[in-house]
Design a protein around this motif. Sequence first.
Motif, PDB file in Angstrom:
ATOM      1  N   ARG A   1     -14.279   6.429  13.591  1.00 34.38           N
ATOM      2  CA  ARG A   1     -15.262   6.865  12.536  1.00 34.38           C
ATOM      3  C   ARG A   1     -16.415   7.183  13.401  1.00 34.38           C
ATOM      4  NH1 ARG A   1     -15.809   5.241   7.049  1.00 34.38           N
ATOM      5  NH2 ARG A   1     -18.030   5.065   7.050  1.00 34.38           N
ATOM      6  N   GLY A   2     -17.195   8.248  13.021  1.00 37.27           N
ATOM      7  CA  GLY A   2     -18.244   9.025  14.244  1.00 37.27           C
ATOM      8  C   GLY A   2     -17.652   9.721  15.126  1.00 37.27           C
ATOM      9  N   MET A   3     -16.300   9.882  15.362  1.00 36.75           N
ATOM     10  CA  MET A   3     -15.800  10.778  16.389  1.00 36.75           C
ATOM     11  C   MET A   3     -15.469  12.198  15.693  1.00 36.75           C
ATOM     12  SD  MET A   3     -13.608   8.080  18.556  1.00 36.75           S
ATOM     13  CE  MET A   3     -14.045   6.495  19.165  1.00 36.75           C
ATOM     14  N   ALA A   4     -15.199  13.268  16.499  1.00 33.61           N
ATOM     15  CA  ALA A   4     -14.877  14.439  16.251  1.00 33.61           C
ATOM     16  C   ALA A   4     -13.146  14.379  16.182  1.00 33.61           C
ATOM     17  CB  ALA A   4     -15.145  15.474  17.215  1.00 33.61           C
ATOM     18  N   VAL A   5     -12.683  13.874  14.886  1.00 34.58           N
ATOM     19  CA  VAL A   5     -11.230  13.861  14.773  1.00 34.58           C
ATOM     20  C   VAL A   5     -10.619  14.887  14.256  1.00 34.58           C
ATOM     21  CG1 VAL A   5      -9.397  12.419  13.397  1.00 34.58           C
ATOM     22  CG2 VAL A   5     -11.686  11.265  14.217  1.00 34.58           C
ATOM     23  N   ARG A   6      -9.459  15.377  14.851  1.00 34.00           N
ATOM     24  CA  ARG A   6      -8.491  16.609  14.287  1.00 34.00           C
ATOM     25  C   ARG A   6      -7.781  16.077  13.307  1.00 34.00           C
ATOM     26  NH1 ARG A   6      -6.801  17.689  18.771  1.00 34.00           N
ATOM     27  NH2 ARG A   6      -4.755  16.632  18.800  1.00 34.00           N
ATOM     28  N   HIS A   7      -8.073  16.411  11.996  1.00 32.23           N
ATOM     29  CA  HIS A   7      -7.027  16.185  11.069  1.00 32.23           C
ATOM     30  C   HIS A   7      -5.962  17.206  10.867  1.00 32.23           C
ATOM     31  CE1 HIS A   7     -10.508  13.742   8.946  1.00 32.23           C
ATOM     32  NE2 HIS A   7     -10.045  13.253   9.868  1.00 32.23           N
ATOM     33  N   LEU A   8      -4.861  16.876  10.235  1.00 32.29           N
ATOM     34  CA  LEU A   8      -3.849  17.701  10.056  1.00 32.29           C
ATOM     35  C   LEU A   8      -4.256  18.783   8.827  1.00 32.29           C
ATOM     36  CD1 LEU A   8      -0.812  15.441   9.208  1.00 32.29           C
ATOM     37  CD2 LEU A   8      -1.393  16.716  11.470  1.00 32.29           C
ATOM     38  N   GLY A   9      -3.901  20.099   9.126  1.00 37.56           N
ATOM     39  CA  GLY A   9      -4.289  21.061   8.240  1.00 37.56           C
ATOM     40  C   GLY A   9      -3.735  21.013   6.683  1.00 37.56           C
ATOM     41  N   GLN A  10      -4.182  21.833   5.929  1.00 32.79           N
ATOM     42  CA  GLN A  10      -3.234  21.862   4.495  1.00 32.79           C
ATOM     43  C   GLN A  10      -1.936  22.363   4.508  1.00 32.79           C
ATOM     44  OE1 GLN A  10      -4.488  20.691   1.389  1.00 32.79           O
ATOM     45  NE2 GLN A  10      -6.125  19.917   3.109  1.00 32.79           N
ATOM     46  N   GLN A  11      -1.861  23.398   5.475  1.00 29.20           N
ATOM     47  CA  GLN A  11      -0.235  23.930   5.378  1.00 29.20           C
ATOM     48  C   GLN A  11       0.556  22.902   6.185  1.00 29.20           C
ATOM     49  OE1 GLN A  11       0.110  27.683   7.570  1.00 29.20           O
ATOM     50  NE2 GLN A  11       2.147  27.707   7.743  1.00 29.20           N
ATOM     51  N   GLU A  12       0.077  22.127   6.771  1.00 30.45           N
ATOM     52  CA  GLU A  12       1.032  20.890   7.788  1.00 30.45           C
ATOM     53  C   GLU A  12       1.127  19.797   6.542  1.00 30.45           C
ATOM     54  OE1 GLU A  12      -0.568  21.572  12.121  1.00 30.45           O
ATOM     55  OE2 GLU A  12      -1.821  20.557  10.735  1.00 30.45           O
ATOM     56  N   ILE A  13       0.089  19.611   5.872  1.00 29.41           N
ATOM     57  CA  ILE A  13       0.224  18.653   4.707  1.00 29.41           C
ATOM     58  C   ILE A  13       1.172  18.857   3.703  1.00 29.41           C
ATOM     59  CG2 ILE A  13      -1.007  17.429   2.895  1.00 29.41           C
ATOM     60  CD1 ILE A  13      -3.513  17.461   4.896  1.00 29.41           C
ATOM     61  N   ALA A  14       0.954  20.330   3.349  1.00 29.99           N
ATOM     62  CA  ALA A  14       1.941  20.649   2.316  1.00 29.99           C
ATOM     63  C   ALA A  14       3.169  20.706   2.858  1.00 29.99           C
ATOM     64  CB  ALA A  14       1.448  22.223   1.901  1.00 29.99           C
ATOM     65  N   ASP A  15       3.421  21.070   3.658  1.00 30.73           N
ATOM     66  CA  ASP A  15       5.077  21.073   4.729  1.00 30.73           C
ATOM     67  C   ASP A  15       5.619  19.478   4.653  1.00 30.73           C
ATOM     68  OD1 ASP A  15       7.290  22.138   5.956  1.00 30.73           O
ATOM     69  OD2 ASP A  15       6.502  20.818   7.657  1.00 30.73           O
ATOM     70  N   LEU A  16       4.722  18.621   4.871  1.00 31.34           N
ATOM     71  CA  LEU A  16       4.949  17.134   4.762  1.00 31.34           C
ATOM     72  C   LEU A  16       5.455  16.714   3.334  1.00 31.34           C
ATOM     73  CD1 LEU A  16       2.541  15.709   7.646  1.00 31.34           C
ATOM     74  CD2 LEU A  16       5.260  15.906   7.725  1.00 31.34           C
ATOM     75  N   GLU A  17       4.620  17.099   2.451  1.00 27.91           N
ATOM     76  CA  GLU A  17       4.663  16.699   1.035  1.00 27.91           C
ATOM     77  C   GLU A  17       5.892  17.177   0.413  1.00 27.91           C
ATOM     78  OE1 GLU A  17      -0.059  15.973  -0.072  1.00 27.91           O
ATOM     79  OE2 GLU A  17       0.949  17.648  -0.507  1.00 27.91           O
ATOM     80  N   ALA A  18       6.019  18.532   0.739  1.00 28.83           N
ATOM     81  CA  ALA A  18       7.389  19.295   0.241  1.00 28.83           C
ATOM     82  C   ALA A  18       8.834  18.392   0.923  1.00 28.83           C
ATOM     83  CB  ALA A  18       7.347  20.459   0.409  1.00 28.83           C
ATOM     84  N   THR A  19       8.514  18.077   2.038  1.00 28.17           N
ATOM     85  CA  THR A  19       9.923  17.767   2.787  1.00 28.17           C
ATOM     86  C   THR A  19      10.001  16.141   2.372  1.00 28.17           C
ATOM     87  OG1 THR A  19       9.478  19.191   4.599  1.00 28.17           O
ATOM     88  CG2 THR A  19      11.018  17.298   5.044  1.00 28.17           C
ATOM     89  N   PHE A  20       8.919  15.352   2.576  1.00 24.54           N
ATOM     90  CA  PHE A  20       9.089  14.057   2.128  1.00 24.54           C
ATOM     91  C   PHE A  20       8.217  13.325   0.892  1.00 24.54           C
ATOM     92  CE2 PHE A  20       9.096  14.964   6.740  1.00 24.54           C
ATOM     93  CZ  PHE A  20      10.081  14.157   7.132  1.00 24.54           C
ATOM     94  N   GLN A  21       8.935  13.922  -0.417  1.00 24.14           N
ATOM     95  CA  GLN A  21       8.507  13.692  -1.519  1.00 24.14           C
ATOM     96  C   GLN A  21       8.357  12.092  -1.784  1.00 24.14           C
ATOM     97  OE1 GLN A  21      10.186  16.078  -4.568  1.00 24.14           O
ATOM     98  NE2 GLN A  21       9.943  18.049  -3.201  1.00 24.14           N
ATOM     99  N   LEU A  22       7.245  11.818  -2.324  1.00 24.05           N
ATOM    100  CA  LEU A  22       6.803  10.280  -2.567  1.00 24.05           C
ATOM    101  C   LEU A  22       7.145  10.333  -4.246  1.00 24.05           C
ATOM    102  CD1 LEU A  22       3.976   9.455  -0.398  1.00 24.05           C
ATOM    103  CD2 LEU A  22       6.206   8.870  -0.192  1.00 24.05           C
ATOM    104  N   LYS A  23       8.198  10.216  -4.675  1.00 21.04           N
ATOM    105  CA  LYS A  23       8.693  10.356  -6.095  1.00 21.04           C
ATOM    106  C   LYS A  23       8.336   9.220  -6.968  1.00 21.04           C
ATOM    107  CE  LYS A  23      12.762  13.064  -5.410  1.00 21.04           C
ATOM    108  NZ  LYS A  23      14.272  13.314  -5.598  1.00 21.04           N
ATOM    109  N   GLY A  24       7.673   9.284  -8.072  1.00 24.55           N
ATOM    110  CA  GLY A  24       7.273   8.100  -8.963  1.00 24.55           C
ATOM    111  C   GLY A  24       8.514   7.479  -9.744  1.00 24.55           C
TER     112      GLY A  24
END
Length: 218
Positions: A195-218
Amino acid sequence: MKTPWSDEEEAARESLVRWGRSLFERGLTPGSSGNMSVKLADGFLVTPTNSCLGFLDLDRLSKLDPAGRHVAGDAPTKELPLHFAFYEARPSARAVVHLHATYSTALSCLADVDPADAIPPITPYVVMRVGRVPVLPYTRPGSPDVAPLIRAKAPAHPAILLGNHGPVVAGTSLEAAVFAMEELEETARLTILTRGMAVRHLGQQEIADLEATFQLKG
């Protein structure tokens, strides 16, 4: 000596004891805090009220019938409403774990976290195993008021932070729920440490790829 339990129930009892001890010994839930449950073919196994997860007894675990009525063992945890809300909202759920783990509980107390997603995507594993983690408004521990709040979020979120209380995670097995809980806690730790540091987050494209590959089904 043959136990009165089915093979499924005996394995579930042994898993609850083993994982409870592991979580306690690693400091992920202190004292008599935290509770776990497993869904069986003929009901549920739940950790007893006021029990320490590090010292669970196979014979004293609470057994509930499919309607949630207590049928054997010690009295169940008072947090049944949050467990059943997850099972109702997520058909794939076979286990629910609620802990008072330090860093994820700390996040649940912070006023400036995003209530729609308290865990920023700083590693791929939190996206893969946990997904977005909403924060619910505070409710008294054990209150049935938490159930509709969980039912509204759980279909899309296997992990939730209870406001000023701590994390709850559902999984397709007890092992899967514990692993996801561990990932949630470790990422909460990283989040607070940076917290308070300049953290590099994953981008939306990277997140979308992970969500599509590892679907957390209900």
